[in-house]
Design a protein around this motif. Sequence first.
Motif, PDB file in Angstrom:
ATOM      1  N   UNK A  15       0.840  -1.186   0.000  1.00 32.20           N
ATOM      2  CA  UNK A  15       0.000   0.000   0.000  1.00 32.20           C
ATOM      3  C   UNK A  15       0.889   1.254   0.000  1.00 32.20           C
ATOM      4  N   UNK A  16       0.667   2.164  -0.970  1.00 30.80           N
ATOM      5  CA  UNK A  16       1.493   3.365  -1.011  1.00 30.80           C
ATOM      6  C   UNK A  16       1.044   4.359   0.060  1.00 30.80           C
ATOM      7  N   UNK A  17       1.873   5.375   0.277  1.00 30.52           N
ATOM      8  CA  UNK A  17       1.654   6.323   1.366  1.00 30.52           C
ATOM      9  C   UNK A  17       0.325   7.065   1.236  1.00 30.52           C
ATOM     10  N   UNK A  18       0.015   7.518   0.040  1.00 30.79           N
ATOM     11  CA  UNK A  18      -1.219   8.270  -0.194  1.00 30.79           C
ATOM     12  C   UNK A  18      -2.452   7.416   0.095  1.00 30.79           C
ATOM     13  N   UNK A  19      -2.408   6.163  -0.351  1.00 30.63           N
ATOM     14  CA  UNK A  19      -3.534   5.261  -0.100  1.00 30.63           C
ATOM     15  C   UNK A  19      -3.687   4.985   1.384  1.00 30.63           C
ATOM     16  N   UNK A  53      -6.737   5.346   6.417  1.00 31.14           N
ATOM     17  CA  UNK A  53      -6.789   5.722   7.838  1.00 31.14           C
ATOM     18  C   UNK A  53      -7.870   6.772   8.087  1.00 31.14           C
ATOM     19  N   UNK A  54      -7.995   7.705   7.160  1.00 27.70           N
ATOM     20  CA  UNK A  54      -9.050   8.718   7.284  1.00 27.70           C
ATOM     21  C   UNK A  54     -10.427   8.055   7.261  1.00 27.70           C
ATOM     22  N   UNK A  55     -10.582   7.087   6.365  1.00 23.99           N
ATOM     23  CA  UNK A  55     -11.856   6.360   6.287  1.00 23.99           C
ATOM     24  C   UNK A  55     -12.145   5.569   7.546  1.00 23.99           C
ATOM     25  N   UNK A  56     -11.110   4.948   8.116  1.00 28.65           N
ATOM     26  CA  UNK A  56     -11.291   4.186   9.362  1.00 28.65           C
ATOM     27  C   UNK A  56     -11.747   5.093  10.500  1.00 28.65           C
ATOM     28  N   UNK A  89      -7.064  10.311  24.932  1.00 34.26           N
ATOM     29  CA  UNK A  89      -6.835   9.090  25.718  1.00 34.26           C
ATOM     30  C   UNK A  89      -6.131   7.999  24.908  1.00 34.26           C
ATOM     31  N   UNK A  90      -5.162   8.389  24.120  1.00 34.06           N
ATOM     32  CA  UNK A  90      -4.389   7.418  23.358  1.00 34.06           C
ATOM     33  C   UNK A  90      -5.023   6.979  22.059  1.00 34.06           C
ATOM     34  N   UNK A  91      -6.205   7.523  21.751  1.00 37.58           N
ATOM     35  CA  UNK A  91      -6.879   7.171  20.507  1.00 37.58           C
ATOM     36  C   UNK A  91      -7.070   8.389  19.623  1.00 37.58           C
ATOM     37  N   UNK A  92      -7.475   8.161  18.384  1.00 36.58           N
ATOM     38  CA  UNK A  92      -7.691   9.239  17.435  1.00 36.58           C
ATOM     39  C   UNK A  92      -9.142   9.218  16.966  1.00 36.58           C
ATOM     40  N   UNK A  93      -9.711  10.410  16.762  1.00 33.12           N
ATOM     41  CA  UNK A  93     -11.064  10.487  16.227  1.00 33.12           C
ATOM     42  C   UNK A  93     -11.243  11.791  15.465  1.00 33.12           C
ATOM     43  N   UNK A  94     -12.200  11.808  14.547  1.00 29.73           N
ATOM     44  CA  UNK A  94     -12.495  13.007  13.775  1.00 29.73           C
ATOM     45  C   UNK A  94     -13.347  13.958  14.612  1.00 29.73           C
ATOM     46  N   UNK A  95     -13.015  15.228  14.562  1.00 31.15           N
ATOM     47  CA  UNK A  95     -13.808  16.247  15.243  1.00 31.15           C
ATOM     48  C   UNK A  95     -13.999  17.423  14.284  1.00 31.15           C
ATOM     49  N   UNK A 149       2.743   7.827  12.787  1.00 29.15           N
ATOM     50  CA  UNK A 149       3.388   8.922  12.050  1.00 29.15           C
ATOM     51  C   UNK A 149       2.493   9.431  10.923  1.00 29.15           C
ATOM     52  N   UNK A 150       1.809   8.510  10.245  1.00 34.65           N
ATOM     53  CA  UNK A 150       0.924   8.903   9.146  1.00 34.65           C
ATOM     54  C   UNK A 150      -0.264   9.702   9.691  1.00 34.65           C
ATOM     55  N   UNK A 151      -0.765   9.302  10.842  1.00 36.64           N
ATOM     56  CA  UNK A 151      -1.878  10.031  11.462  1.00 36.64           C
ATOM     57  C   UNK A 151      -1.454  11.452  11.827  1.00 36.64           C
ATOM     58  N   UNK A 152      -0.247  11.590  12.325  1.00 36.64           N
ATOM     59  CA  UNK A 152       0.284  12.922  12.636  1.00 36.64           C
ATOM     60  C   UNK A 152       0.354  13.779  11.362  1.00 36.64           C
ATOM     61  N   UNK A 153       0.801  13.165  10.295  1.00 34.88           N
ATOM     62  CA  UNK A 153       0.902  13.859   9.017  1.00 34.88           C
ATOM     63  C   UNK A 153      -0.490  14.254   8.523  1.00 34.88           C
ATOM     64  N   UNK A 154      -1.447  13.349   8.707  1.00 38.99           N
ATOM     65  CA  UNK A 154      -2.824  13.606   8.291  1.00 38.99           C
ATOM     66  C   UNK A 154      -3.419  14.751   9.110  1.00 38.99           C
ATOM     67  N   UNK A 155      -3.081  14.806  10.392  1.00 44.47           N
ATOM     68  CA  UNK A 155      -3.530  15.917  11.236  1.00 44.47           C
ATOM     69  C   UNK A 155      -3.065  17.245  10.654  1.00 44.47           C
ATOM     70  N   UNK A 156      -1.831  17.295  10.252  1.00 44.80           N
ATOM     71  CA  UNK A 156      -1.261  18.522   9.691  1.00 44.80           C
ATOM     72  C   UNK A 156      -1.916  18.869   8.358  1.00 44.80           C
ATOM     73  N   UNK A 157      -2.247  17.848   7.553  1.00 46.87           N
ATOM     74  CA  UNK A 157      -2.925  18.077   6.274  1.00 46.87           C
ATOM     75  C   UNK A 157      -4.252  18.803   6.486  1.00 46.87           C
TER      76      UNK A 157
END
Length: 205
Positions: free
Chosen positions: A1-5, A10-13, A62-68, A40-48
């Motif tokens: 799986x490439x980086x962009x995919x 992860x965004x979809x999840x 609390x150690x997890x990630x969610x969309x807000x 690391x990818x999630x951190x990058x996605x946050x910045x995007x």
Amino acid sequence: MDYSTLKSVLEGLLFVSGEEGLNAKTMAEVVEMDPEVVHDVLRDLQQDFVRDGRGLRIAEVAGGFRLTTVTEHAPYFEKLAYSPSRSSLSQAALETLSIIAYRQPITRIEIEEIRGVKADRAIHTLVAKDLIEEVGRADALGRPILYGTTKAFLDYFGLSSLDQLPDPVASEDDDELEERTKMLFERIEGRQLSLEDVQRELEAP
């Protein structure tokens, strides 16, 4: 799986996980990659999201990630929630609200087990209308969110406290109870019953 995919997946999840979100380890298991890479990818996605001025953000809680949503946009969400054109509750929202009112505190999964369908959208609507809120975390795997009704819920139905909720008829049949509470809230929503009428309705054979 490439980086962009990977970023897209992860965004979809995060989207499908709803308010409960996911931790990096769980997402790493799904995409079959190292948790540190996923983190690391999630951190990058946050910045995007911030750099592109998106309407969503990725919060780490609390150690997890969610969309807000973006905090500064809150006034617009409030206008939408209380817009006259959206004042009525859908069938799904009414069913979900009745379950929460009588079974609180209750988790989304428990609500879905009773309704037999997904409850994410209905819960989101009820939270947006300030009819329900998070009241804690269940002592179970993943510490799922517990939901309960709000003061606005009491105001909406003209109740001074939860003690004034009509007592549902004792029944061993959960389906029957759920059908009665669903019908009850539908009729209250239509303002067709007074509280005295509601009590008589539930006490009827």
